[in-house]
Design a protein around this motif. Structure first.
Motif, PDB file in Angstrom:
ATOM      1  N   SER A 294      75.861  39.685  58.365  1.00  0.00           N
ATOM      2  CA  SER A 294      75.677  40.264  57.040  1.00  0.00           C
ATOM      3  C   SER A 294      74.379  41.051  57.087  1.00  0.00           C
ATOM      4  CB  SER A 294      75.583  39.180  55.972  1.00  0.00           C
ATOM      5  OG  SER A 294      76.762  38.412  55.897  1.00  0.00           O
ATOM      6  N   LEU A 295      74.218  41.981  56.147  1.00  0.00           N
ATOM      7  CA  LEU A 295      72.950  42.708  56.099  1.00  0.00           C
ATOM      8  C   LEU A 295      72.426  42.715  54.677  1.00  0.00           C
ATOM      9  CD1 LEU A 295      72.999  45.923  54.882  1.00  0.00           C
ATOM     10  CD2 LEU A 295      74.618  46.121  56.757  1.00  0.00           C
ATOM     11  N   VAL A 296      71.113  42.728  54.574  1.00  0.00           N
ATOM     12  CA  VAL A 296      70.420  42.877  53.298  1.00  0.00           C
ATOM     13  C   VAL A 296      69.498  44.080  53.424  1.00  0.00           C
ATOM     14  CG1 VAL A 296      68.807  41.844  51.662  1.00  0.00           C
ATOM     15  CG2 VAL A 296      70.553  40.421  52.759  1.00  0.00           C
ATOM     16  N   ALA A 297      69.693  45.060  52.559  1.00  0.00           N
ATOM     17  CA  ALA A 297      68.884  46.279  52.571  1.00  0.00           C
ATOM     18  C   ALA A 297      68.103  46.341  51.263  1.00  0.00           C
ATOM     19  CB  ALA A 297      69.769  47.509  52.729  1.00  0.00           C
ATOM     20  N   ILE A 298      66.812  46.647  51.363  1.00  0.00           N
ATOM     21  CA  ILE A 298      65.935  46.589  50.196  1.00  0.00           C
ATOM     22  C   ILE A 298      65.192  47.910  50.026  1.00  0.00           C
ATOM     23  CG2 ILE A 298      64.049  45.350  49.065  1.00  0.00           C
ATOM     24  CD1 ILE A 298      64.638  42.992  50.918  1.00  0.00           C
ATOM     25  N   ALA A 299      65.232  48.438  48.817  1.00  0.00           N
ATOM     26  CA  ALA A 299      64.324  49.508  48.405  1.00  0.00           C
ATOM     27  C   ALA A 299      63.227  48.824  47.602  1.00  0.00           C
ATOM     28  CB  ALA A 299      65.043  50.560  47.579  1.00  0.00           C
ATOM     29  N   ARG A 300      62.069  48.617  48.238  1.00  0.00           N
ATOM     30  CA  ARG A 300      60.987  47.878  47.607  1.00  0.00           C
ATOM     31  C   ARG A 300      60.465  48.608  46.382  1.00  0.00           C
ATOM     32  NH1 ARG A 300      60.388  42.569  49.452  1.00  0.00           N
ATOM     33  NH2 ARG A 300      60.788  42.522  51.701  1.00  0.00           N
ATOM     34  N   GLY A 301      60.226  47.840  45.307  1.00  0.00           N
ATOM     35  CA  GLY A 301      59.656  48.410  44.101  1.00  0.00           C
ATOM     36  C   GLY A 301      58.145  48.479  44.166  1.00  0.00           C
TER      37      GLY A 301
ATOM     38  N   LEU B 194      67.197  43.639  41.357  1.00  0.00           N
ATOM     39  CA  LEU B 194      68.647  43.606  41.169  1.00  0.00           C
ATOM     40  C   LEU B 194      69.335  43.587  42.524  1.00  0.00           C
ATOM     41  CD1 LEU B 194      71.131  43.779  39.283  1.00  0.00           C
ATOM     42  CD2 LEU B 194      70.942  46.278  39.437  1.00  0.00           C
ATOM     43  N   MET B 195      70.260  42.647  42.710  1.00  0.00           N
ATOM     44  CA  MET B 195      71.058  42.563  43.936  1.00  0.00           C
ATOM     45  C   MET B 195      72.465  43.065  43.660  1.00  0.00           C
ATOM     46  SD  MET B 195      72.118  39.214  46.252  1.00  0.00           S
ATOM     47  CE  MET B 195      70.429  38.866  46.779  1.00  0.00           C
ATOM     48  N   LEU B 196      72.957  43.959  44.504  1.00  0.00           N
ATOM     49  CA  LEU B 196      74.357  44.365  44.469  1.00  0.00           C
ATOM     50  C   LEU B 196      75.030  43.756  45.686  1.00  0.00           C
ATOM     51  CD1 LEU B 196      72.533  47.031  43.386  1.00  0.00           C
ATOM     52  CD2 LEU B 196      74.847  47.683  42.742  1.00  0.00           C
ATOM     53  N   ASN B 197      76.131  43.053  45.452  1.00  0.00           N
ATOM     54  CA  ASN B 197      76.774  42.264  46.492  1.00  0.00           C
ATOM     55  C   ASN B 197      78.205  42.756  46.714  1.00  0.00           C
ATOM     56  OD1 ASN B 197      78.803  39.969  47.075  1.00  0.00           O
ATOM     57  ND2 ASN B 197      76.885  39.017  47.711  1.00  0.00           N
TER      58      ASN B 197
ATOM     59  N   ALA C 193      71.084  54.487  46.702  1.00  0.00           N
ATOM     60  CA  ALA C 193      70.374  55.620  47.307  1.00  0.00           C
ATOM     61  C   ALA C 193      70.002  56.655  46.248  1.00  0.00           C
ATOM     62  CB  ALA C 193      71.240  56.237  48.397  1.00  0.00           C
ATOM     63  N   ARG C 194      70.917  56.942  45.334  1.00  0.00           N
ATOM     64  CA  ARG C 194      70.633  57.930  44.290  1.00  0.00           C
ATOM     65  C   ARG C 194      69.543  57.433  43.347  1.00  0.00           C
ATOM     66  NH1 ARG C 194      76.760  59.735  42.379  1.00  0.00           N
ATOM     67  NH2 ARG C 194      77.314  60.939  44.259  1.00  0.00           N
ATOM     68  N   ALA C 195      69.606  56.161  42.962  1.00  0.00           N
ATOM     69  CA  ALA C 195      68.651  55.628  41.988  1.00  0.00           C
ATOM     70  C   ALA C 195      67.229  55.603  42.517  1.00  0.00           C
ATOM     71  CB  ALA C 195      69.075  54.228  41.555  1.00  0.00           C
ATOM     72  N   THR C 196      67.087  55.554  43.839  1.00  0.00           N
ATOM     73  CA  THR C 196      65.749  55.478  44.449  1.00  0.00           C
ATOM     74  C   THR C 196      65.384  56.744  45.207  1.00  0.00           C
ATOM     75  OG1 THR C 196      66.708  54.395  46.411  1.00  0.00           O
ATOM     76  CG2 THR C 196      65.883  52.959  44.654  1.00  0.00           C
ATOM     77  N   ALA C 197      66.193  57.788  45.090  1.00  0.00           N
ATOM     78  CA  ALA C 197      65.984  59.000  45.891  1.00  0.00           C
ATOM     79  C   ALA C 197      64.675  59.709  45.571  1.00  0.00           C
ATOM     80  CB  ALA C 197      67.163  59.961  45.697  1.00  0.00           C
ATOM     81  N   HIS C 198      64.203  59.604  44.330  1.00  0.00           N
ATOM     82  CA  HIS C 198      62.998  60.328  43.925  1.00  0.00           C
ATOM     83  C   HIS C 198      61.768  59.434  43.904  1.00  0.00           C
ATOM     84  CE1 HIS C 198      65.566  63.698  43.051  1.00  0.00           C
ATOM     85  NE2 HIS C 198      66.269  62.975  42.212  1.00  0.00           N
ATOM     86  N   GLY C 199      61.862  58.310  44.571  1.00  0.00           N
ATOM     87  CA  GLY C 199      60.727  57.407  44.646  1.00  0.00           C
ATOM     88  C   GLY C 199      61.117  56.012  44.209  1.00  0.00           C
ATOM     89  N   PRO C 200      60.284  55.024  44.555  1.00  0.00           N
ATOM     90  CA  PRO C 200      60.636  53.633  44.239  1.00  0.00           C
ATOM     91  C   PRO C 200      60.615  53.369  42.746  1.00  0.00           C
ATOM     92  CG  PRO C 200      58.406  53.771  45.118  1.00  0.00           C
ATOM     93  CD  PRO C 200      59.017  55.137  45.278  1.00  0.00           C
ATOM     94  N   LEU C 201      61.460  52.442  42.337  1.00  0.00           N
ATOM     95  CA  LEU C 201      61.426  51.917  40.981  1.00  0.00           C
ATOM     96  C   LEU C 201      60.363  50.825  40.915  1.00  0.00           C
ATOM     97  CD1 LEU C 201      65.294  51.690  40.529  1.00  0.00           C
ATOM     98  CD2 LEU C 201      63.789  53.518  39.709  1.00  0.00           C
ATOM     99  N   ARG C 202      60.186  50.228  39.770  1.00  0.00           N
ATOM    100  CA  ARG C 202      59.206  49.145  39.674  1.00  0.00           C
ATOM    101  C   ARG C 202      59.718  47.870  40.336  1.00  0.00           C
ATOM    102  NH1 ARG C 202      57.984  48.002  33.876  1.00  0.00           N
ATOM    103  NH2 ARG C 202      56.274  46.744  34.710  1.00  0.00           N
ATOM    104  N   GLY C 203      61.019  47.591  40.211  1.00  0.00           N
ATOM    105  CA  GLY C 203      61.596  46.397  40.807  1.00  0.00           C
ATOM    106  C   GLY C 203      62.341  46.704  42.095  1.00  0.00           C
ATOM    107  N   ASP C 204      62.578  45.670  42.888  1.00  0.00           N
ATOM    108  CA  ASP C 204      63.318  45.824  44.144  1.00  0.00           C
ATOM    109  C   ASP C 204      64.798  46.055  43.877  1.00  0.00           C
ATOM    110  OD1 ASP C 204      60.936  45.209  45.384  1.00  0.00           O
ATOM    111  OD2 ASP C 204      61.540  43.187  45.987  1.00  0.00           O
TER     112      ASP C 204
END
Length: 394
Positions: free
Chosen positions: A72-79, A86-89, A134-145
């Motif tokens: 399994s893999l877990v990929a994180i866009a750090r906030g 938020l986890m999407l499964n 990818a789209r939600a974080t494309a312009h930089g990190p959000l506050r949360g992971d």
């Protein structure tokens, strides 16, 4: 959380940033669950593909492989900090390719639908959540992971999500199993039991010595049907209805001229919130003890097998209200609220203390000879998830 593992972002491929094109790539990868089909390909190749896709978009990627060959893999866009995670499964494995109508690994588009094994269950959900994150974080990190869990083995034992939850958590989660773009807030659980009816072997000509375990088992089968009828008249869950029970497999006897010493019945009890494997075991024990008291020479052993809890979300949970709001904006109407009769990994996330719900594509053919996803629903799902991620994690 595991330690941060930096990755080197690369320029994204614009073609694969479209969910339908990404889905086509995923469908072409054989990921049949080998616990269902001996010799099945498993998740290694598809997990590697998703890891590379996400790493080139700046995600920190962790590979988990407690079971060799079942990653399994877990990929994180750090906030940046101070926001909700938020986890999407979604699961990477599929059921068998055998008996599929056509080439199950050759995605075909006809009349606004993409056909192929896993399009509906559930590589469509995987593609949507990858592109949305990818789209939600494309312009930089959000506050949360933003956390993507692409897991192994949901179609059999859910070992992938269990392994993820040993090391990762989040403030909320969305499981992107197919739901026809309807908000799914509950599903049934299940409990499997073996009932071994004990007889006595003897030559068929010596009825005074033998006890026929199969005919004794017939008493239990009648009582099991009566239990099912009582359940149908019992407590009703608003979304799920009532619990159910059925006999699934029966084994007994050796040859025509011998009284059978054993007869084993495997049964499945589908449960609603408020029911558990413990309560089902008490229910079955009551049935069997009554038979032992009223049927001569009736002896039994009851053995519990695999069991999974039912799931019910809080409709007022923040993640439910956030996704529902974005779904209404994209769909143009309030989404239908529903439940599923089958089990999903939502129950594991909920048990781990992560508020969650299920929301996914429209289509049909899960585990069937023809399977497809409605591509318009795939686009809408991606848009809804993108807005939900940006909103919840901001």
């Amino acid at each position: 959380m595991l330690p941060e593992t930096p990755s080197t972002p690369a320029a994204p491929d614009p073609l694969e940033s479209d969910p339908s094109r990404l889905l086509a790539r995923l469908i072409a990868i054989d990921s049949v669950n080998p616990d269902l089909v001996p010799g099945g390909a498993g998740e290694t190749v598809i997990a590697d593909f998703c890891s590379q896709w996400l790493a080139t978009r700046g995600f920190e990627v962790h590979s988990l492989e407690k079971r060799p060959g079942r990653p399994s893999l877990v990929a994180i866009a750090r906030g940046t900090g101070g926001g909700r995670s938020l986890m999407l499964n979604g699961h990477l494995d599929t059921v068998s390719l055998a008996d599929y109508d056509g080439d199950p690994l050759d995605p075909q588009i006809r009349d606004g639908r993409m056909y192929g094994r896993g399009t509906f269950d559930m590589k469509g959900g995987i593609a949507a959540m990858m592109v949305a994150a990818a789209r939600a974080t494309a312009h930089g990190p959000l506050r949360g992971d933003v956390i993507l869990a692409c897991v192994a083995d949901e179609e059999h034992g859910s070992s992938g999500t269990e392994e993820v939850l040993e090391s990762f958590t989040a403030d909320a989660a969305i499981v992107t199993e197919p739901s026809h773009l309807e908000v799914t807030l509950a599903h049934k659980g299940f409990a499997w039991f073996d009932v071994e009816i004990e007889g006595r072997a003897a030559h068929g000509s010596r009825p005074e010595l033998g006890i026929d375990a199969i005919t004794k088992a017939g008493h239990f089968l009648v009582a099991l049907e009566e239990l099912g009828q009582r359940l149908a008249q019992g407590p009703v869950h608003l979304l799920l209805g009532t619990g159910t029970v059925h006999a699934s497999v029966i084994h007994g006897g050796e040859e025509p001229s011998t009284y059978p010493a054993h007869c084993r019945i495997t049964l499945e009890r589908r449960t609603i919130p408020g029911e558990s494997a413990d309560s089902v075991e008490r229910e079955l024990t009551d049935v069997l003890d009554r038979l032992a008291d009223t049927v001569s020479d009736f002896r039994y052993r009851l053995t519990r097998g695999l069991h999974r809890e039912p799931f019910e979300a809080d409709p007022e949970a923040l993640i439910v209200r956030t996704l529902t709001r974005h779904a209404e904006q994209v769909l143009g109407h309030p989404p239908v609220v529903r439940a599923e009769p089958f089990w999903t990994d939502c129950a594991l996330l909920d048990r781990a203390g992560i508020p969650c719900l299920l929301f996914g594509v429209d289509g049909a053919g899960a585990h069937a000879a023809t399977e497809y996803v409605d591509l318009a629903s795939l686009d809408r799902l991606t848009d809804i998830l993108t807005g939900t991620i940006a909103d919840f994690c901001s």
